[in-house]
Motif scaffolding. Structure first.
Motif, PDB file in Angstrom:
ATOM      1  N   TYR B 382       0.669  -1.217   0.194  1.00 50.73           N
ATOM      2  CA  TYR B 382       0.103  -0.039  -0.001  1.00 50.73           C
ATOM      3  C   TYR B 382       1.471   1.314  -0.276  1.00 50.73           C
ATOM      4  N   GLY B 383       2.058   0.951   0.771  1.00 48.69           N
ATOM      5  CA  GLY B 383       2.575   1.912   0.839  1.00 48.69           C
ATOM      6  C   GLY B 383       3.570   2.536  -0.116  1.00 48.69           C
ATOM      7  N   SER B 384       3.915   1.612  -0.993  1.00 51.00           N
ATOM      8  CA  SER B 384       4.423   1.370  -2.363  1.00 51.00           C
ATOM      9  C   SER B 384       3.829   2.501  -3.822  1.00 51.00           C
ATOM     10  N   ALA B 385       2.289   1.877  -3.528  1.00 48.90           N
ATOM     11  CA  ALA B 385       1.626   2.476  -4.435  1.00 48.90           C
ATOM     12  C   ALA B 385       0.854   3.663  -4.155  1.00 48.90           C
ATOM     13  N   GLN B 386       0.981   4.217  -2.881  1.00 49.84           N
ATOM     14  CA  GLN B 386       0.169   5.710  -2.749  1.00 49.84           C
ATOM     15  C   GLN B 386       1.614   6.446  -3.552  1.00 49.84           C
ATOM     16  N   LYS B 387       2.669   5.816  -3.228  1.00 54.15           N
ATOM     17  CA  LYS B 387       3.876   6.607  -3.932  1.00 54.15           C
ATOM     18  C   LYS B 387       4.227   7.156  -5.527  1.00 54.15           C
ATOM     19  N   VAL B 388       3.451   5.230  -6.006  1.00 55.50           N
ATOM     20  CA  VAL B 388       3.141   5.559  -7.146  1.00 55.50           C
ATOM     21  C   VAL B 388       1.938   6.511  -7.975  1.00 55.50           C
ATOM     22  N   ARG B 389       1.335   7.005  -6.819  1.00 55.55           N
ATOM     23  CA  ARG B 389       0.622   7.544  -7.049  1.00 55.55           C
ATOM     24  C   ARG B 389       0.908   8.906  -7.775  1.00 55.55           C
ATOM     25  N   THR B 390       2.194   9.333  -6.556  1.00 52.80           N
ATOM     26  CA  THR B 390       2.512  10.934  -6.889  1.00 52.80           C
ATOM     27  C   THR B 390       3.683  11.018  -8.361  1.00 52.80           C
ATOM     28  N   LEU B 391       3.873   9.709  -8.490  1.00 55.03           N
ATOM     29  CA  LEU B 391       4.395   9.584  -9.343  1.00 55.03           C
ATOM     30  C   LEU B 391       3.460  10.017 -10.803  1.00 55.03           C
ATOM     31  N   ILE B 392       2.628   9.025 -10.922  1.00 58.48           N
ATOM     32  CA  ILE B 392       1.558   9.027 -11.700  1.00 58.48           C
ATOM     33  C   ILE B 392       0.659  10.869 -11.978  1.00 58.48           C
ATOM     34  N   GLN B 393       0.958  11.282 -10.687  1.00 55.94           N
ATOM     35  CA  GLN B 393       1.176  12.735 -11.313  1.00 55.94           C
ATOM     36  C   GLN B 393       1.912  13.582 -11.310  1.00 55.94           C
ATOM     37  N   ARG B 394       3.193  13.058 -10.936  1.00 54.57           N
ATOM     38  CA  ARG B 394       3.903  14.387 -11.476  1.00 54.57           C
ATOM     39  C   ARG B 394       3.993  14.111 -13.752  1.00 54.57           C
ATOM     40  N   ASP B 395       3.677  12.876 -13.499  1.00 53.37           N
ATOM     41  CA  ASP B 395       3.555  12.480 -15.214  1.00 53.37           C
ATOM     42  C   ASP B 395       3.150  13.539 -16.089  1.00 53.37           C
ATOM     43  N   PHE B 396       1.832  13.582 -15.282  1.00 47.84           N
ATOM     44  CA  PHE B 396       0.389  14.810 -15.943  1.00 47.84           C
ATOM     45  C   PHE B 396       1.051  15.374 -15.449  1.00 47.84           C
ATOM     46  N   ALA B 397       1.503  15.721 -14.877  1.00 52.82           N
ATOM     47  CA  ALA B 397       1.844  17.359 -14.415  1.00 52.82           C
ATOM     48  C   ALA B 397       2.832  18.240 -15.934  1.00 52.82           C
ATOM     49  N   ALA B 398       3.548  16.691 -16.153  1.00 51.19           N
ATOM     50  CA  ALA B 398       4.567  17.340 -17.095  1.00 51.19           C
ATOM     51  C   ALA B 398       4.063  17.512 -18.632  1.00 51.19           C
ATOM     52  N   ALA B 399       3.604  16.451 -18.849  1.00 51.83           N
ATOM     53  CA  ALA B 399       2.434  16.135 -20.196  1.00 51.83           C
ATOM     54  C   ALA B 399       1.443  17.131 -20.729  1.00 51.83           C
ATOM     55  N   PHE B 400       0.981  17.639 -19.322  1.00 52.21           N
ATOM     56  CA  PHE B 400      -0.121  18.586 -19.336  1.00 52.21           C
ATOM     57  C   PHE B 400       0.640  20.561 -19.529  1.00 52.21           C
ATOM     58  N   ALA B 401       2.197  20.394 -19.190  1.00 50.73           N
ATOM     59  CA  ALA B 401       2.936  21.711 -19.658  1.00 50.73           C
ATOM     60  C   ALA B 401       3.492  22.027 -21.304  1.00 50.73           C
ATOM     61  N   LYS B 402       3.077  20.043 -21.441  1.00 49.66           N
ATOM     62  CA  LYS B 402       3.359  20.167 -23.214  1.00 49.66           C
ATOM     63  C   LYS B 402       1.537  20.112 -24.395  1.00 49.66           C
ATOM     64  N   ALA B 403       0.765  19.418 -23.796  1.00 49.27           N
ATOM     65  CA  ALA B 403      -0.812  19.809 -24.060  1.00 49.27           C
ATOM     66  C   ALA B 403      -1.426  19.741 -23.170  1.00 49.27           C
ATOM     67  N   ASP B 404      -1.904  20.680 -24.110  1.00 50.78           N
ATOM     68  CA  ASP B 404      -3.618  21.166 -23.358  1.00 50.78           C
ATOM     69  C   ASP B 404      -4.443  20.097 -22.719  1.00 50.78           C
ATOM     70  N   VAL B 405      -4.009  18.659 -23.323  1.00 49.66           N
ATOM     71  CA  VAL B 405      -5.175  17.617 -23.814  1.00 49.66           C
ATOM     72  C   VAL B 405      -4.472  16.347 -24.417  1.00 49.66           C
ATOM     73  N   LEU B 406      -4.871  15.673 -23.165  1.00 44.42           N
ATOM     74  CA  LEU B 406      -3.776  14.279 -23.553  1.00 44.42           C
ATOM     75  C   LEU B 406      -5.066  12.507 -24.076  1.00 44.42           C
ATOM     76  N   VAL B 407      -4.965  12.766 -25.267  1.00 42.55           N
ATOM     77  CA  VAL B 407      -5.745  11.888 -25.988  1.00 42.55           C
ATOM     78  C   VAL B 407      -4.815  10.321 -26.662  1.00 42.55           C
ATOM     79  N   SER B 408      -5.380   9.032 -26.266  1.00 45.72           N
ATOM     80  CA  SER B 408      -5.443   7.255 -26.076  1.00 45.72           C
ATOM     81  C   SER B 408      -6.308   6.844 -26.146  1.00 45.72           C
ATOM     82  N   PRO B 409      -6.032   5.449 -27.273  1.00 44.50           N
ATOM     83  CA  PRO B 409      -7.908   5.086 -26.819  1.00 44.50           C
ATOM     84  C   PRO B 409      -7.746   4.506 -25.175  1.00 44.50           C
TER      85      PRO B 409
END
Lengths: 98, 504
Positions: B382-409
């Protein structure tokens, strides 16, 4: 990683208060083994310096004014109870025999 | 106007017909009830149909309109509600036998808002038990079937809401999305579904699965219809401590915006590629090309920690679920089962009740969550999973600095066959690989159909936006939908085969 024995499943199921049939214990042991093996890799992704996030949006605690508001009428709250008596939930004995 | 014509209308068009006095809400509601009678024996989108109550609401709306009273724009347009949202006086089961026959004593906030706006509630839709699943096969009341092919899954957990809308049994429905349960069913049924920003729609009255991930949202056949419904149910609720205090962005205006020129659309590298069916990839790429033709700037973004999102999700969700589902203990509501032998104590009644009342997937996840939170494993899992959550939020923050929306299937495959993945829980979990990151980060997401795969089944196109920028989903979704209709000469859903009419 510890392998999932049926004893281990039974131990955790007891903690979760779920009675399982022997066949269910057997099947869950195999399934949980596969699932835990797949999810345990989270530990390789993070270091000690990574902060944990418990909640997606930063939040502050929210309080409302300390005033009495209407609450659910007792009879509504009891309407779906498996058993009730004298306006209260009727439950099996909580304490053991001894 | 005939029943068949009425049930094919969008919610927006029905609203206009009702406002112009060309049809009554009783006519519209009855047409949908008739359609449910005709096709739901095969589709099984509904667990409960509220004929009398829906018609009573419709009659009241018609009467108020006749007096010249100014009503909500959607007043009189019927809706279906996922059976994990509590409705006063109408049974609510969460798809579980443990709640069979339970009639809640109160309404969810979003249901109060539907009632206040005058939307007749047609009934409650099927779901995987407590919203745990990707196929609706884990319902305690039998699966829902995909209107495109009755041998295939309608997605999950909200397969009932998506199938109801796809089968023209309802113009609108409510879904809930914890890891994709609105978006993935939308994808495999050729419909539209939106997971709002976490906290954008009140969770008060949702039977909680994973409290830090759950979010209710609209299900419909068009982008505009989702926006219209989003506006009804969204906004601050003092009864939900996680409800966002800010006003909802103008999602209806965004759906009408009609322009993406200069908008930066980021294609998430980790959410395409080998794990995705070739027909899904082709449809996705064609849709991205349409956005580029419409003037959007397509950029490539990378979110490397998404690789761990599924693993983190299947620790965080079971952990939260094991806690939330502890209330189903046979004491205050729902099933109570006494052990067959031995003393009748509360603890033993709880275990017997939960053993008898929960289905396989609920048991699996509760036990997994209990395990992940138990002494000796908490930090590693559980502790590691919550840390991964931080990494995912950081990835989104970096991606939204480059793009207004993100897309995928939205999902890696089109609808698979009933039973195909039931014996392999991990294969079932993989359906959520593209939708889960949004829940972990609390950001909004939409799925809309991008066309058909080479197997003739619909493909979902996912749009993600930063938290609180739900309007961007509708702006991009509206433009893509219009471009696709122009290319196709009609909505993707019009390619679905006609359902045989059988009285249930």
């Amino acid at each position: 990683m510890p392998t999932f024995s049926t004893d281990e499943v039974a131990r955790v199921a007891a903690l979760a208060r779920i009675d399982l049939e022997p066949a269910e214990l057997e099947r869950l042991a195999g399934e949980l083994e596969v699932i835990v093996h797949a999810v345990e890799r989270v530990s390789e992704a993070v270091g000690d310096d990574t902060p944990a996030t418990s909640h997606p949006i930063p939040l502050a605690n929210v309080f409302r004014e300390d005033v009495v508001e209407p609450s659910l009428p007792a009879q509504d709250a009891l309407a779906a109870a498996p058993a009730s008596e004298d306006g209260r939930f009727l439950v099996p004995q909580i304490l053991g025999e001894d | 106007m005939s029943d068949a014509t009425l049930t094919r209308q969008t919610a927006g068009d029905l609203a206009a017909l009702l406002q112009a006095g060309e049809v009554s809400s009783v006519d519209v509601t009855q047409a949908h009830l008739d359609r449910i009678r005709d096709v739901d024996g095969a589709v099984h989108a509904f667990l409960h149909v509220s004929d009398a109550e829906a018609l009573a609401t419709a009659r009241a709306v018609d009467a108020r309109r006749a007096t010249g009273e100014r009503l909500h724009g959607l007043a009189g347009v019927p809706i279906a509600v996922k059976d994990i949202v509590v409705t006063k006086g109408q049974p609510t089961t969460a798809g579980s036998r443990i709640l069979e026959g339970w009639v809640p004593p109160y309404d969810a906030t979003l249901v109060e808002r539907l009632r206040a706006a005058g939307l007749p509630i047609l009934g409650k839709t099927n779901l995987d038990e407590f919203a745990m699943g990707s196929s609706t096969e884990h319902s305690g009341y039998g699966p829902t079937r995909n209107p495109w092919d009755l041998d295939r899954i309608p997605g999950g957990s909200g397969g009932g809401s998506a199938a109801a809308v796809a089968a023209y049994e309802a113009p609108l429905a409510i879904g809930t999305d914890t890891g994709g349960s609105i978006r993935q069913p939308a994808a495999v049924t050729g419909t539209v579904g939106v997971k709002p920003t976490y906290g954008g729609v009140s969770r008060y009255g949702l039977i909680a699965l994973a409290s830090s991930l759950d979010q209710a949202g609209p299900v419909s056949r068009t982008v505009l219809d989702s926006a219209l419904l989003h506006e009804v149910i969204g906004g601050h609720d003092p009864r939900d401590s996680t409800s966002l205090p800010e006003p909802l962005p103008d999602v209806v205006r965004a759906a009408h915006h009609g322009d993406v020129a200069g908008l930066r659309v980021g294609v998430v590298r980790e959410l395409t590629g080998d794990g995705y069916q070739s027909g899904v990839r082709a449809s996705f790429e064609a849709a991205v090309a349409l956005l580029a033709e419409a003037g959007a700037e397509i950029v490539d973004v990378s979110c490397p920690s998404f690789d761990y999102a599924l693993a983190a999700y299947y620790l965080i969700l079971p952990a939260e679920a094991s806690s939330n589902l502890a209330k189903f203990d046979g004491m205050r509501f729902g099933l109570r089962v006494e052990p067959a032998e031995g003393p009748i104590t509360a603890e033993r009644v709880m275990a017997a009740t939960r053993g008898a009342g929960f289905g396989d997937e609920a048991k699996r996840r509760i036990i997994l969550g209990t395990y992940a939170l138990s002494a000796g494993y908490y930090d590693a899992y559980y502790g590691s999973a919550q840390k991964v959550r931080t990494l995912i939020q950081r990835d989104f923050a970096a991606a939204f600095a480059k793009a207004d929306v993100l897309v995928s299937p939205t999902a890696p495959t089109t609808a698979f066959r009933l039973g195909e993945k039931l014996a392999d829980p991990l294969a079932m979990y993989l359906n959520d690989v593209a939708t889960i990151p949004a829940n972990l980060a609390g950001i909004p997401g939409m799925s809309l159909p991008s066309g058909l795969s080479d197997d003739g089944l619909p493909v979902g196109f996912q749009i993600l936006a930063p938290a609180r920028a739900d309007d961007r989903l509708y702006r991009v979704g509206g433009v893509l939908e219009a471009a696709l209709i122009e290319r196709w000469g009609g909505p993707v859903l019009s390619a679905a085969p006609e359902l045989e009419v059988t009285t249930r």
